[in-house]
Design a protein around this motif. Structure first.
Motif, mmCIF file in Angstrom:
data_model
loop_
_atom_site.group_PDB
_atom_site.id
_atom_site.type_symbol
_atom_site.label_atom_id
_atom_site.label_comp_id
_atom_site.label_asym_id
_atom_site.label_seq_id
_atom_site.Cartn_x
_atom_site.Cartn_y
_atom_site.Cartn_z
ATOM 1 N N LEU A 1 -60.223 -91.613 -56.963
ATOM 2 C CA LEU A 1 -60.953 -92.877 -57.029
ATOM 3 C C LEU A 1 -60.854 -93.499 -58.417
ATOM 4 O O LEU A 1 -60.931 -92.791 -59.424
ATOM 5 N N PRO A 2 -60.700 -94.820 -58.472
ATOM 6 C CA PRO A 2 -60.619 -95.477 -59.792
ATOM 7 C C PRO A 2 -61.838 -95.185 -60.656
ATOM 8 O O PRO A 2 -61.716 -95.052 -61.877
ATOM 9 N N SER A 3 -62.992 -95.058 -60.039
ATOM 10 C CA SER A 3 -64.211 -94.818 -60.832
ATOM 11 C C SER A 3 -64.179 -93.453 -61.501
ATOM 12 O O SER A 3 -64.938 -93.205 -62.440
ATOM 13 N N GLN A 4 -63.298 -92.569 -61.041
ATOM 14 C CA GLN A 4 -63.237 -91.217 -61.601
ATOM 15 C C GLN A 4 -62.226 -91.100 -62.739
ATOM 16 O O GLN A 4 -62.039 -90.014 -63.292
ATOM 17 N N THR A 5 -61.549 -92.222 -63.080
ATOM 18 C CA THR A 5 -60.555 -92.185 -64.154
ATOM 19 C C THR A 5 -61.150 -91.623 -65.447
ATOM 20 O O THR A 5 -60.490 -90.881 -66.171
ATOM 21 N N VAL A 6 -62.426 -91.946 -65.693
ATOM 22 C CA VAL A 6 -63.051 -91.541 -66.955
ATOM 23 C C VAL A 6 -63.571 -90.109 -66.915
ATOM 24 O O VAL A 6 -64.158 -89.638 -67.873
ATOM 25 N N ALA A 7 -63.379 -89.420 -65.797
ATOM 26 C CA ALA A 7 -63.902 -88.058 -65.693
ATOM 27 C C ALA A 7 -62.776 -87.044 -65.509
ATOM 28 O O ALA A 7 -62.998 -85.957 -64.995
ATOM 29 N N GLN A 8 -61.566 -87.430 -65.878
ATOM 30 C CA GLN A 8 -60.455 -86.503 -65.674
ATOM 31 C C GLN A 8 -59.446 -86.617 -66.808
ATOM 32 O O GLN A 8 -59.671 -87.319 -67.791
ATOM 33 N N GLY A 9 -58.346 -85.888 -66.667
ATOM 34 C CA GLY A 9 -57.294 -85.946 -67.669
ATOM 35 C C GLY A 9 -57.600 -85.101 -68.888
ATOM 36 O O GLY A 9 -58.566 -84.326 -68.909
ATOM 37 N N PHE A 10 -56.784 -85.272 -69.905
ATOM 38 C CA PHE A 10 -56.933 -84.465 -71.123
ATOM 39 C C PHE A 10 -58.298 -84.634 -71.797
ATOM 40 O O PHE A 10 -58.897 -83.639 -72.226
ATOM 41 N N PRO A 11 -58.824 -85.864 -71.896
ATOM 42 C CA PRO A 11 -60.112 -86.010 -72.573
ATOM 43 C C PRO A 11 -61.237 -85.243 -71.869
ATOM 44 O O PRO A 11 -62.115 -84.685 -72.539
ATOM 45 N N ALA A 12 -61.193 -85.198 -70.531
ATOM 46 C CA ALA A 12 -62.211 -84.442 -69.807
ATOM 47 C C ALA A 12 -62.052 -82.950 -70.094
ATOM 48 O O ALA A 12 -63.038 -82.228 -70.298
ATOM 49 N N LEU A 13 -60.802 -82.484 -70.132
ATOM 50 C CA LEU A 13 -60.550 -81.080 -70.467
ATOM 51 C C LEU A 13 -61.030 -80.788 -71.882
ATOM 52 O O LEU A 13 -61.611 -79.731 -72.157
ATOM 53 N N ASP A 14 -60.768 -81.749 -72.768
ATOM 54 C CA ASP A 14 -61.187 -81.585 -74.158
ATOM 55 C C ASP A 14 -62.688 -81.334 -74.240
ATOM 56 O O ASP A 14 -63.158 -80.444 -74.957
ATOM 57 N N TYR A 15 -63.427 -82.122 -73.452
ATOM 58 C CA TYR A 15 -64.882 -81.951 -73.423
ATOM 59 C C TYR A 15 -65.267 -80.582 -72.862
ATOM 60 O O TYR A 15 -66.054 -79.841 -73.455
ATOM 61 N N LEU A 16 -64.689 -80.253 -71.718
ATOM 62 C CA LEU A 16 -65.100 -79.017 -71.048
ATOM 63 C C LEU A 16 -64.713 -77.771 -71.839
ATOM 64 O O LEU A 16 -65.444 -76.781 -71.862
#
Lengths: 424, 359
Positions: free
Chosen positions: B137-152
């Protein structure tokens, strides 16, 4: 004494132009910050188109040409972005044609009337019109960029590598110079060769070759065709008669409908007035291109007096521009990328032309004012590269553009041009 | 009169023919720009830049996915360290893919799904808690990818090593992010088959849709929007009022500079070694008495040396000493002008402009 039929033929070329043009205009019609009359814009194009056809067949000539002039000029004025020299040429020409008796023979109004004549001054002034366009374009090429550095052709031509046959030729440096010099010579002298009877056919061949070549090499739309047809004005009446007879032969019904009538002698008062008006336009036509002399600074840099001057194909200018809007009360600033507001085509024009830059700065200021109150300061960060020179800062980055008016000399708010271009 | 008309036309054609034969043979008509093989340049871009970059990104995200699933199965400290290391390697490899995303990569929004920052930590926590999410979903763009991994992997990383259902949901989310990333990259990479490379190379004309124009536009677009603005300008507060420390890339692991330098190197190498510099030189483009290619190469060096005075974490840097960051930005801005104004002008490439008449 010449039959005015030639003008009709001339218009004949235009109809082709107008068949093609709509398709053209559709692509850049709606712009956000000028207000064309919405869907009524279509109506404008219809009016321009219909009146052009009326002019061509010579039906209600006078009304038609006025309508054409008004509608075409209105279309042209809707957005400065699309300014082209040949649109201006058409506007001027149609204005002059309002005052000329172009429908005296070979027209629906008067029928095929071989006896009808028009005064020779009417033809001559049209010749001057076309002649000035060429000659001034030639004069404008007499500058050091064009003649000594072969700019901007040496930027444009190598990019045409994928044109069959000519592509490799375009890579050669001598070709850039040959094109530059030949182009300048052509513009300067073609009119005289067209005027002089013995060289006329050869000169017309040169006209065709030149304009077809420019059509192949550059994206300049209808301009080459318009100029080729315009050049026919230099031929004597009998050539035009022959062309027209050939055309009528292909269209037999028109002969049946045509009625032969006596040419009405031109109303003397009308002639006097039209002479004066055409004379004034001619003088303007001759003087307007020189107005840049009144402004300080390098013309190519400030572009004050660049438009309406038959300066064609002279500059390769590329630019980069962002604005900084600063709220005077809070000191808050934000960077504005004009591409967010404009079409890419407008954005390209904006980046290199001072009047666009200023106008848009004012627009940004008023947008900000509506939303947040006080008039903000607007600064431009801009770079421009001209004719193969390195890019340099264009607008003075320390000057608040919302305090600058259209009348402020541009040299006061643009950075000085760090080079000299010699010539006219 | 008709014969008279034919003569100059004949002369013109003869002249063209004569000039053409000159081109073929040895030519001593004076200086001539050596013909430049655009097709070779394009094939080089595909085979030496784009495909290897995808290969590397594909391999590293594959490895990352493996370690993420291993870790989810057996959450040991060793597995966690391996996961972090693989994450670093994959993020680094991504920087070389990023400048030239075309075609399918654009269609599937690869750039935004792989590297949109700042990441939305609330949404991430919400996803993990609900254990029900659709990353497409487009709304989930901000909750995935490298930056999300960086956070987790770097913020409250202790949570990942805990026991209990919440922690295992967290580990599964990490695994899902890695496999999504891997699949997206593999999907974009699979477009670049031999046949596609060949047609990409053959489209060597001079128009907005030809490969040279498209690729150079994408390259400059990336430099301007993502390398200059995204990595440096936005955190330094160039476009806002004050520095925005939370907008830095790799906010939680703090290695923004390593990623920045990798991206800069990719852009620099692409210009210097993969054809653009040679192309400019073949056209003999000089500016102010110096080869434009040399000016651009020098500007890359100037950026590199300005970056020497910023620290590894750009987030820390903008808070401690933003001036160094702004200096870096200014050097990067100069390169935008050189690339976008001077280079594009010299190569007669339009900045994705609509076609329009000129005169």
């Amino acid at each position: 004494m010449m039959a005015l039929s030639l003008i009709r033929f001339w218009w004949n070329g235009w109809i082709e132009k107008l068949y093609l043009e709509p398709d053209y205009f559709f692509s850049y019609r709606y712009f956000e910050w000028v207000k064309p009359p919405g869907n009524w814009t279509y109506l404008l194009f219809v009016i321009a188109f219909v009146s052009a056809i009326m002019v061509m067949i010579g039906w209600k000539y006078r009304i038609a040409i006025v309508l054409f002039f008004l509608s075409f000029t209105y279309i042209e004025l809707m957005d400065k972005t699309t300014y082209l020299n040949h649109y201006y040429f058409i506007t001027l020409l149609s204005f002059v044609l309002i005052w000329l008796p172009a429908a005296n023979c070979y027209s629906a109004d008067k029928g095929v009337n071989k006896a009808a004549t028009v005064p020779s001054w009417t033809i001559d002034c049209l010749k001057v019109f076309v002649g000035v366009v060429y000659f001034y374009a030639g004069l404008a090429k007499l500058n050091s960029d064009w003649l000594i550095d072969a700019q901007p052709l040496s930027i444009w031509l190598p990019a045409k590598y994928d044109i069959p046959l000519l592509g490799d030729l375009m890579q050669q440096v001598w070709v850039h110079y040959a094109f530059s010099w030949a182009g300048a010579a052509y513009d300067l002298f073609i009119v005289f060769f067209l005027l002089w009877r013995p060289t006329r056919p050869l000169a017309f061949v040169a006209v065709i070759i030149f304009h077809v070549l420019t059509r192949v090499l550059f994206p300049i739309g209808m301009f080459p065709y318009i100029m080729i047809v315009s050049a026919l004005i230099f031929f004597p009446a009998k050539v035009h008669l022959r062309i027209l007879e050939w055309l009528t032969a292909m269209w037999p019904e028109s002969k049946a409908h045509s009625k032969v009538s006596e040419a009405r002698p031109l109303d003397a008062k009308w002639v006097d007035w039209s002479k004066v008006i055409v004379g004034v336009v001619l003088v303007l036509h001759l003087l307007l291109p020189w107005r840049y002399l009144l402004h300080p600074g390098e013309l190519f840099w400030t572009e004050e007096g660049y438009r309406f001057s038959w300066r064609v194909m002279l500059m390769e200018k590329a630019g980069y521009l962002t604005y900084k809007v600063v709220d005077p009360a809070t000191g808050k600033r934000k960077i504005v990328n004009p591409a967010d507001y404009l079409t890419t085509f407008q954005n390209k024009q904006l980046a290199t032309q001072p009047d666009f830059i200023l106008e848009f700065a004012h627009h940004l200021a008023s947008l900000h004012q509506e939303k947040d109150g006080p008039l903000p300061a607007v600064y431009a960060e801009s770079y421009v590269a001209l004719n193969g020179r390195g890019s340099q800062v264009y607008v003075n980055p320390d000057i608040n553009l919302s305090a600058i008016t259209e009348d402020t000399p541009r040299t006061q708010w643009l950075m000085p041009f760090e080079d000299t271009i010699y010539g006219l | 009169m008709q014969r008279l008309l034919l003569l100059p036309i004949a002369i013109l054609f003869l002249t063209i023919a004569a000039c053409d034969s000159n081109n073929g043979g040895t030519d001593d008509d004076g200086p001539m720009l050596p013909s430049f093989d655009r097709q070779a340049m394009l094939t080089g871009w595909a085979n030496d830049v784009i495909v290897p970059a995808y290969d590397e990104a594909g391999a590293t995200t594959e490895q990352l996915t493996t370690s993420a699933f291993d870790f989810a199965a057996a959450p040991t400290a060793e597995a966690f360290d391996a996961l972090r290391a693989d994450y670093q390697a994959a993020y680094l490899a991504w920087q070389s893919v990023s400048p030239l995303l075309m075609g399918r990569a654009e269609e599937i929004n690869l750039r935004f799904r792989a590297n949109t920052y700042p990441t939305d930590t609330e949404l991430i926590e919400q996803n993990i808690a609900a254990d029900d999410y659709n990353l497409d979903l487009p709304s989930q763009t901000v909750a995935q990818g490298f930056p999300a991994l960086d956070y987790l992997l770097y913020a409250n990383s202790g949570l990942l090593l805990e026991t209990g259902p919440a922690a295992s949901a967290r580990r599964e989310y990490v695994a899902a992010l890695t496999s999504t990333l891997r699949d997206l990259i593999a999907n974009a990479a699979s477009e670049w088959t031999d046949a596609y490379v060949a047609s990409y190379g053959q489209n060597d004309g001079n128009s907005a849709t030809a490969s040279v124009d498209r690729t150079v536009n994408d390259y400059i677009f990336h430099y301007e929007k993502f390398l200059r603005a995204g990595k440096v300008g936005i955190p330094a507060g160039v476009f806002s009022d004050m520095p925005l420390a939370d907008r830095a890339e790799a906010l939680y692991s703090g290695n923004s500079k390593t990623l920045f330098l990798a991206s800069l190197s990719a852009s620099e190498t692409f210009f210097n070694d993969n054809g653009l510099a040679d192309y400019l030189d073949a056209l003999n483009v000089t500016r102010d008495g110096e080869l434009l290619s040399a000016k651009i190469a020098d500007q890359f060096l100037a950026i590199r040396s300005a970056s020497a005075s910023v620290s590894e974490s750009f987030s820390d840097q903008v808070e401690s000493d933003n001036v160094a960051m702004l200096t870096l930005y200014d050097e990067m801005q100069r390169l935008v002008v050189l690339l976008k104004v001077d280079m594009l002008q010299a190569l007669s490439i339009n900045v994705d402009y609509v076609d329009a008449d000129g005169d």
